[in-house]
Design a protein around this motif. Structure first.
Motif, PDB file in Angstrom:
ATOM      1  N   ARG A 115      40.673  46.465  30.494  1.00 12.16           N
ATOM      2  CA  ARG A 115      40.711  47.519  29.470  1.00 12.16           C
ATOM      3  C   ARG A 115      41.696  47.207  28.349  1.00 12.16           C
ATOM      4  N   TYR A 116      42.577  46.262  28.564  1.00 12.67           N
ATOM      5  CA  TYR A 116      43.671  45.990  27.637  1.00 12.67           C
ATOM      6  C   TYR A 116      43.237  44.961  26.594  1.00 12.67           C
ATOM      7  N   ILE A 120      44.290  40.924  25.721  1.00 18.01           N
ATOM      8  CA  ILE A 120      43.323  39.834  25.854  1.00 18.01           C
ATOM      9  C   ILE A 120      43.229  39.046  24.547  1.00 18.01           C
ATOM     10  N   ARG A 121      43.176  39.742  23.409  1.00 26.16           N
ATOM     11  CA  ARG A 121      43.161  39.051  22.102  1.00 26.16           C
ATOM     12  C   ARG A 121      44.416  38.210  21.919  1.00 26.16           C
ATOM     13  N   THR A 129      42.767  30.721  28.452  1.00 30.64           N
ATOM     14  CA  THR A 129      41.364  30.924  28.776  1.00 30.64           C
ATOM     15  C   THR A 129      41.282  32.197  29.607  1.00 30.64           C
ATOM     16  N   ILE A 130      40.368  33.083  29.249  1.00 32.68           N
ATOM     17  CA  ILE A 130      40.228  34.368  29.939  1.00 32.68           C
ATOM     18  C   ILE A 130      38.984  34.303  30.813  1.00 32.68           C
ATOM     19  N   GLY A 131      39.160  34.567  32.101  1.00 28.05           N
ATOM     20  CA  GLY A 131      38.060  34.479  33.060  1.00 28.05           C
ATOM     21  C   GLY A 131      37.205  35.729  33.117  1.00 28.05           C
ATOM     22  N   GLU A 132      36.257  35.702  34.020  1.00 29.06           N
ATOM     23  CA  GLU A 132      35.339  36.814  34.238  1.00 29.06           C
ATOM     24  C   GLU A 132      36.051  37.938  34.998  1.00 29.06           C
ATOM     25  N   PRO A 133      35.591  39.177  34.832  1.00 29.11           N
ATOM     26  CA  PRO A 133      36.210  40.313  35.531  1.00 29.11           C
ATOM     27  C   PRO A 133      36.093  40.200  37.057  1.00 29.11           C
ATOM     28  N   PHE A 134      37.137  40.660  37.736  1.00 30.18           N
ATOM     29  CA  PHE A 134      37.125  40.760  39.189  1.00 30.18           C
ATOM     30  C   PHE A 134      37.955  41.982  39.587  1.00 30.18           C
ATOM     31  N   ALA A 144      43.979  34.847  33.336  1.00 29.05           N
ATOM     32  CA  ALA A 144      44.398  34.254  32.072  1.00 29.05           C
ATOM     33  C   ALA A 144      45.115  32.944  32.426  1.00 29.05           C
ATOM     34  N   VAL A 145      44.584  31.821  31.953  1.00 24.54           N
ATOM     35  CA  VAL A 145      45.087  30.501  32.358  1.00 24.54           C
ATOM     36  C   VAL A 145      45.299  29.643  31.121  1.00 24.54           C
TER      37      VAL A 145
END
Length: 149
Positions: A115-116, A120-121, A129-134, A144-145
């Motif tokens: 939601r944040y 994330i931006r 790199t932002i992964g898929e939701p879990f 976030a890696v």
């Protein structure tokens, strides 16, 4: 005047009462109390800082090892409503800080509340790199890696 000083437990207790709405929601979704989240993050860090503007707390950030072996660091940052007031300085300093941490760890890895969107931006702007939701805690999060070059 903005200052960056080593973070303390008193800083953590102060910031816990001043967290941005989104930061508080993220911490609560993890099932943590804000004071406990900040104190736990601080105690697990090998480096942690508090940014202030004329004594008023802007944010706290730090990094600690994921494990005793390995090259992965876990960065964290929680802030007050003063973060957007100092957006430019915040962006510059966090970019410098992440670069320094990548000199300490080959990989930086943590999670961010789905939601944040502002976080994330910002993380993408920093090169994560932002992964898929879990599912995590009571919410949905993304990994976030960022790897060292």
């Amino acid at each position: 005047m903005i200052t960056m000083l080593p973070a303390t437990e008193d800083d953590a207790r102060e910031l816990a009462t001043l967290l941005r709405v989104e930061d508080r929601a993220e911490v609560l979704a993890l099932g943590l109390d804000p004071v406990d989240a900040l104190l736990g993050s601080l105690s697990g860090s090998c480096e942690a800082w508090t940014w202030r503007d004329d004594g008023r707390i802007i944010c706290m950030a730090g990094v600690g090892p994921l494990s005793l072996i390995g090259q992965t660091g876990v960065p964290w940052l929680l802030g007050s409503d003063l973060v957007p007031v100092h957006r430019r300085a915040f962006m510059i300093e966090t970019r410098r800080t992440v670069a320094r941490w990548l000199g300490m760890f080959a990989v930086l890895r943590n999670t961010v509340d789905c939601r944040y969107e502002a976080a994330i931006r910002w993380l993408r702007w920093l090169g994560f790199t932002i992964g898929e939701p879990f599912a995590l805690g009571t919410g949905l999060f993304r990994a976030a890696v960022k790897e060292a070059a």
